[in-house]
Design an enzyme around this catalytic site. Structure first.
Site, mmCIF file in Angstrom:
data_model
loop_
_atom_site.group_PDB
_atom_site.id
_atom_site.type_symbol
_atom_site.label_atom_id
_atom_site.label_comp_id
_atom_site.label_asym_id
_atom_site.label_seq_id
_atom_site.Cartn_x
_atom_site.Cartn_y
_atom_site.Cartn_z
ATOM 1 N N GLU A 135 0.285 3.594 1.860
ATOM 2 C CA GLU A 135 0.455 3.998 3.260
ATOM 3 C C GLU A 135 1.885 3.761 3.748
ATOM 4 O O GLU A 135 2.300 4.329 4.745
ATOM 5 C CB GLU A 135 -0.531 3.235 4.159
ATOM 6 C CG GLU A 135 -1.928 3.812 4.154
ATOM 7 C CD GLU A 135 -2.039 5.159 4.861
ATOM 8 O OE1 GLU A 135 -1.584 5.267 5.997
ATOM 9 O OE2 GLU A 135 -2.572 6.100 4.247
ATOM 10 N N THR A 138 0.793 -1.225 0.000
ATOM 11 C CA THR A 138 0.000 0.000 0.000
ATOM 12 C C THR A 138 0.827 1.277 0.000
ATOM 13 O O THR A 138 1.935 1.309 0.542
ATOM 14 C CB THR A 138 -0.926 0.021 1.249
ATOM 15 O OG1 THR A 138 -1.379 1.355 1.488
ATOM 16 C CG2 THR A 138 -0.199 -0.431 2.504
ATOM 17 N N LYS A 177 1.856 -3.305 7.409
ATOM 18 C CA LYS A 177 2.012 -3.552 5.968
ATOM 19 C C LYS A 177 3.485 -3.436 5.558
ATOM 20 O O LYS A 177 3.915 -4.040 4.582
ATOM 21 C CB LYS A 177 1.152 -2.576 5.165
ATOM 22 C CG LYS A 177 -0.342 -2.918 5.195
ATOM 23 C CD LYS A 177 -0.680 -4.025 4.205
ATOM 24 C CE LYS A 177 -2.168 -4.274 4.101
ATOM 25 N NZ LYS A 177 -2.525 -5.276 3.096
ATOM 26 N N TYR A 181 -1.513 0.347 10.882
ATOM 27 C CA TYR A 181 -1.778 -0.326 9.601
ATOM 28 C C TYR A 181 -0.546 -0.250 8.704
ATOM 29 O O TYR A 181 -0.081 -1.256 8.171
ATOM 30 C CB TYR A 181 -2.988 0.338 8.926
ATOM 31 C CG TYR A 181 -3.214 -0.086 7.488
ATOM 32 C CD1 TYR A 181 -3.890 -1.264 7.181
ATOM 33 C CD2 TYR A 181 -2.767 0.705 6.424
ATOM 34 C CE1 TYR A 181 -4.103 -1.652 5.859
ATOM 35 C CE2 TYR A 181 -2.981 0.323 5.101
ATOM 36 C CZ TYR A 181 -3.652 -0.848 4.826
ATOM 37 O OH TYR A 181 -3.849 -1.231 3.517
HETATM 38 P P1 NAP Z 1 -11.435 -4.775 2.260
HETATM 39 O O1 NAP Z 1 -12.638 -4.487 1.432
HETATM 40 O O2 NAP Z 1 -11.371 -4.261 3.650
HETATM 41 O O3 NAP Z 1 -11.246 -6.370 2.290
HETATM 42 C C1 NAP Z 1 -10.374 -6.998 3.201
HETATM 43 C C2 NAP Z 1 -10.600 -8.489 3.115
HETATM 44 O O4 NAP Z 1 -9.736 -9.139 4.075
HETATM 45 C C3 NAP Z 1 -12.043 -8.935 3.481
HETATM 46 O O5 NAP Z 1 -12.378 -10.018 2.668
HETATM 47 C C4 NAP Z 1 -11.896 -9.393 4.917
HETATM 48 O O6 NAP Z 1 -12.855 -10.331 5.318
HETATM 49 C C5 NAP Z 1 -10.529 -10.059 4.823
HETATM 50 N N1 NAP Z 1 -9.900 -10.326 6.121
HETATM 51 C C6 NAP Z 1 -9.763 -9.482 7.161
HETATM 52 N N2 NAP Z 1 -9.110 -10.109 8.161
HETATM 53 C C7 NAP Z 1 -8.848 -11.363 7.752
HETATM 54 C C8 NAP Z 1 -8.221 -12.501 8.328
HETATM 55 N N3 NAP Z 1 -7.740 -12.471 9.564
HETATM 56 N N4 NAP Z 1 -8.112 -13.642 7.601
HETATM 57 C C9 NAP Z 1 -8.621 -13.707 6.345
HETATM 58 N N5 NAP Z 1 -9.249 -12.672 5.739
HETATM 59 C C10 NAP Z 1 -9.350 -11.519 6.440
HETATM 60 O O7 NAP Z 1 -10.107 -4.270 1.519
HETATM 61 P P2 NAP Z 1 -9.863 -3.945 -0.038
HETATM 62 O O8 NAP Z 1 -10.116 -2.500 -0.251
HETATM 63 O O9 NAP Z 1 -10.524 -4.969 -0.867
HETATM 64 O O10 NAP Z 1 -8.276 -4.114 -0.106
HETATM 65 C C11 NAP Z 1 -7.691 -5.381 -0.372
HETATM 66 C C12 NAP Z 1 -6.281 -5.390 0.160
HETATM 67 O O11 NAP Z 1 -5.513 -4.359 -0.464
HETATM 68 C C13 NAP Z 1 -6.149 -5.140 1.654
HETATM 69 O O12 NAP Z 1 -5.076 -5.914 2.111
HETATM 70 C C14 NAP Z 1 -5.806 -3.666 1.755
HETATM 71 O O13 NAP Z 1 -5.088 -3.414 2.936
HETATM 72 C C15 NAP Z 1 -4.958 -3.484 0.516
HETATM 73 N N6 NAP Z 1 -4.984 -2.159 -0.089
HETATM 74 C C16 NAP Z 1 -6.174 -1.563 -0.399
HETATM 75 C C17 NAP Z 1 -6.182 -0.341 -1.024
HETATM 76 C C18 NAP Z 1 -7.478 0.346 -1.374
HETATM 77 O O14 NAP Z 1 -7.440 1.553 -1.622
HETATM 78 N N7 NAP Z 1 -8.588 -0.364 -1.464
HETATM 79 C C19 NAP Z 1 -4.964 0.289 -1.366
HETATM 80 C C20 NAP Z 1 -3.768 -0.346 -1.043
HETATM 81 C C21 NAP Z 1 -3.792 -1.590 -0.421
HETATM 82 P P3 NAP Z 1 -14.287 -9.873 5.947
HETATM 83 O O15 NAP Z 1 -15.153 -9.558 4.761
HETATM 84 O O16 NAP Z 1 -14.692 -11.082 6.693
HETATM 85 O O17 NAP Z 1 -14.021 -8.681 6.811
HETATM 86 O O1 G4F Z 2 -10.808 6.680 2.755
HETATM 87 P P1 G4F Z 2 -9.779 6.598 3.795
HETATM 88 O O2 G4F Z 2 -10.159 5.976 5.093
HETATM 89 O O3 G4F Z 2 -8.526 5.880 3.144
HETATM 90 P P2 G4F Z 2 -6.972 5.820 3.556
HETATM 91 O O4 G4F Z 2 -6.768 6.143 4.968
HETATM 92 O O5 G4F Z 2 -6.225 6.625 2.556
HETATM 93 O O6 G4F Z 2 -6.668 4.261 3.369
HETATM 94 C C1 G4F Z 2 -7.092 3.544 2.207
HETATM 95 O O7 G4F Z 2 -6.098 3.639 1.207
HETATM 96 C C2 G4F Z 2 -4.832 3.029 1.557
HETATM 97 C C3 G4F Z 2 -3.901 3.252 0.366
HETATM 98 O O8 G4F Z 2 -3.388 4.543 0.406
HETATM 99 C C4 G4F Z 2 -5.067 1.566 1.822
HETATM 100 F F1 G4F Z 2 -3.880 0.949 2.103
HETATM 101 C C5 G4F Z 2 -6.026 1.391 2.977
HETATM 102 O O9 G4F Z 2 -6.297 0.003 3.170
HETATM 103 C C6 G4F Z 2 -7.344 2.093 2.628
HETATM 104 O O10 G4F Z 2 -7.947 1.406 1.564
HETATM 105 O O11 G4F Z 2 -9.224 8.070 4.153
HETATM 106 C C7 G4F Z 2 -8.699 8.911 3.150
HETATM 107 C C8 G4F Z 2 -8.451 10.280 3.757
HETATM 108 C C9 G4F Z 2 -7.631 10.278 5.048
HETATM 109 O O12 G4F Z 2 -6.714 11.335 5.006
HETATM 110 C C10 G4F Z 2 -8.653 10.548 6.140
HETATM 111 O O13 G4F Z 2 -8.145 11.209 7.291
HETATM 112 O O14 G4F Z 2 -9.700 10.865 4.111
HETATM 113 C C11 G4F Z 2 -9.597 11.459 5.384
HETATM 114 N N1 G4F Z 2 -10.938 11.532 5.980
HETATM 115 C C12 G4F Z 2 -11.576 12.696 6.329
HETATM 116 N N2 G4F Z 2 -12.745 12.407 6.877
HETATM 117 C C13 G4F Z 2 -11.716 10.502 6.307
HETATM 118 C C14 G4F Z 2 -12.873 11.050 6.876
HETATM 119 N N3 G4F Z 2 -11.552 9.158 6.178
HETATM 120 C C15 G4F Z 2 -12.557 8.350 6.595
HETATM 121 N N4 G4F Z 2 -12.427 7.017 6.445
HETATM 122 N N5 G4F Z 2 -13.707 8.860 7.167
HETATM 123 C C16 G4F Z 2 -13.904 10.205 7.325
HETATM 124 O O15 G4F Z 2 -14.931 10.643 7.846
#
Ligand code: NAP
Ligand code: G4F
Length: 339
Positions: free
Chosen positions: A129, A127, A154, A150
């Protein structure tokens, strides 16, 4: 037929990746956790369709025995580790749990691969992050500076993946993905909070969008484009870690403005800092306000990814911009309310 095993299949990316891999002719095995309700709304349409080449298994990446047993039983060609406690803000409330799942979980999969068959290819959901405190544009050579439990967990996964690649000559890669969204985004991430609030207001519900920090900037793409990059990374001849991003970033404030604009609402901002709020120019109603509880103990101010290497190596070309993404999400949330 190639077999893929997806940890984290029930999440946003799990949905799009399963769909993509089935379309590409894979048999897809997904790992779901036990929970008290049986249905998994996101993936039902895929995994409960008997005509599709897929199957679900119970598991948990923190359970090394079940992880090993699954990999032994399925013998996949490729493993995608998407499993995580993926909410950055919540990782401050659940630091130990987040470290176990997002850090040690990865080690458990890598150890199982090492013991079962070192030829299994492995994708780690890394990520942006990891770059947390670095505010200039980030790429594969940028030093890491995670700012949350987090991000730190990671970071462990990033290095342990690289360590197993170098130590045991395994095909393991880190996809350093920047934020990616879709209609399946979890409801407590900012884009989905915004799309739901806009949809509620369009449907005449009396909603106020409550958010935290308006100033941070993110580089947002679409999950469908990003899961294709995951797959492409595992098709390379040699394993390499890649940044996957759009190269453009905007602030949360701008995200809110453009999302309301999509439905013809113009926001006028009033007040300052924690007292800032947004009103609908036409109705004068307050529709956005700050709630301190959504601020994090440590904020990542600016994420913007330099994607030149992934353009070159996997021909990564994101098809959707943030405007397209928010339009799709708002449209879907309106549909959900009307249904
Ligand atoms: P998500 O919607 O939160 O999905 C996370 C998945 O992990 C869900 O299926 C969840 O299961 C499962 N999980 C959680 N804890 C677990 C455990 N102990 N054992 C097995 N499975 C488990 O996340 P996403 O947005 O699809 O992201 C997928 C991956 O990419 C994550 O690792 C995230 O950190 C990473 N990532 C995401 C982004 C982004 O912007 N979306 C960017 C960079 C990296 P449940 O449904 O049961 O909770
Ligand atoms: O949508 P967010 O919670 O995403 P964030 O923290 O960027 O993390 C996501 O992207 C990461 C990759 O860069 C992944 F690794 C991670 O698993 C996840 O998918 O927040 C985005 C921004 C932050 O700066 C947060 O402080 O939005 C700001 N924010 C402002 N108000 C908020 C809110 N975020 C959330 N979730 N809720 C709010 O009310």
């Amino acid at each position: 037929m190639k077999k893929a095993l997806i940890f984290g299949v029930t999440g946003q990316d799990g949905y799009y990746l399963s769909k993509l891999l089935i379309k590409k002719g894979y048999f897809v095995h997904g790992v779901r956790r036990r929970n008290s309700i049986v249905e998994n709304l996101r993936i039902d349409e895929i995994f409960f369709d008997k005509t599709k080449n897929c199957d679900l298994h119970y598991g948990d990446v923190t359970d090394s025995i079940s992880t090993l047993n699954l990999i032994k039983k399925i013998k996949p060609n490729e493993i995608y580790n998407l499993a995580a406690q993926s909410h950055v803000g919540i990782s401050f409330d659940l630091p130990e749990y987040t470290s176990n799942v997002d850090g040690i979980g990865t080690l458990n999969i890598l150890e199982a691969i090492k013991n079962v068959n070192k030829k299994i290819k492995f994708y780690q959901a890394s990520t942006s992050e990891l770059f947390g405190g670095v505010s200039k544009i980030q790429n594969e050579k940028t030093p890491f500076y995670p700012k949350s439990p987090y991000g730190v967990a990671k970071l462990y996964s990033y290095w342990i993946t690289k360590c197993y690649r170098e130590s045991y000559k395994m095909f393991c890669v880190n996809g350093i993905l920047f934020n990616h969204e879709s209609k399946f985004r979890g409801e407590n991430f900012i884009t989905r909070k915004v799309s739901k609030a806009v949809a509620n207001i369009v449907c005449n519900k009396n909603t106020v969008l409550e958010v935290g920090n308006l100033k941070s900037k993110r580089d947002w793409g679409h999950a469908e484009d990003y899961v294709e990059a995951m797959w492409k990374m595992l098709q390379l001849k040699n394993p390499v870690d890649l940044v996957v991003s759009t190269g453009k970033s905007i602030s949360i404030k701008r995200l809110i403005e453009l999302s309301f604009n999509i439905v013809g609402i113009k926001i006028i901002w009033k007040g300052k800092n924690e007292n800032e709020y947004g009103i609908d120019k036409k109705t004068k109603r307050k529709i956005v306000k700050i709630n301190k509880k959504f601020f994090r103990p440590n904020e990542v101010d600016n994420l913007k990814g330099d994607n030149r290497l992934s353009k070159k190596i996997i021909n990564f070309r994101p098809k959707k911009n943030i405007q397209d993404i928010m339009s799709e999400m708002i449209e879907n949330d309106i549909k959900l309310i009307k249904n």
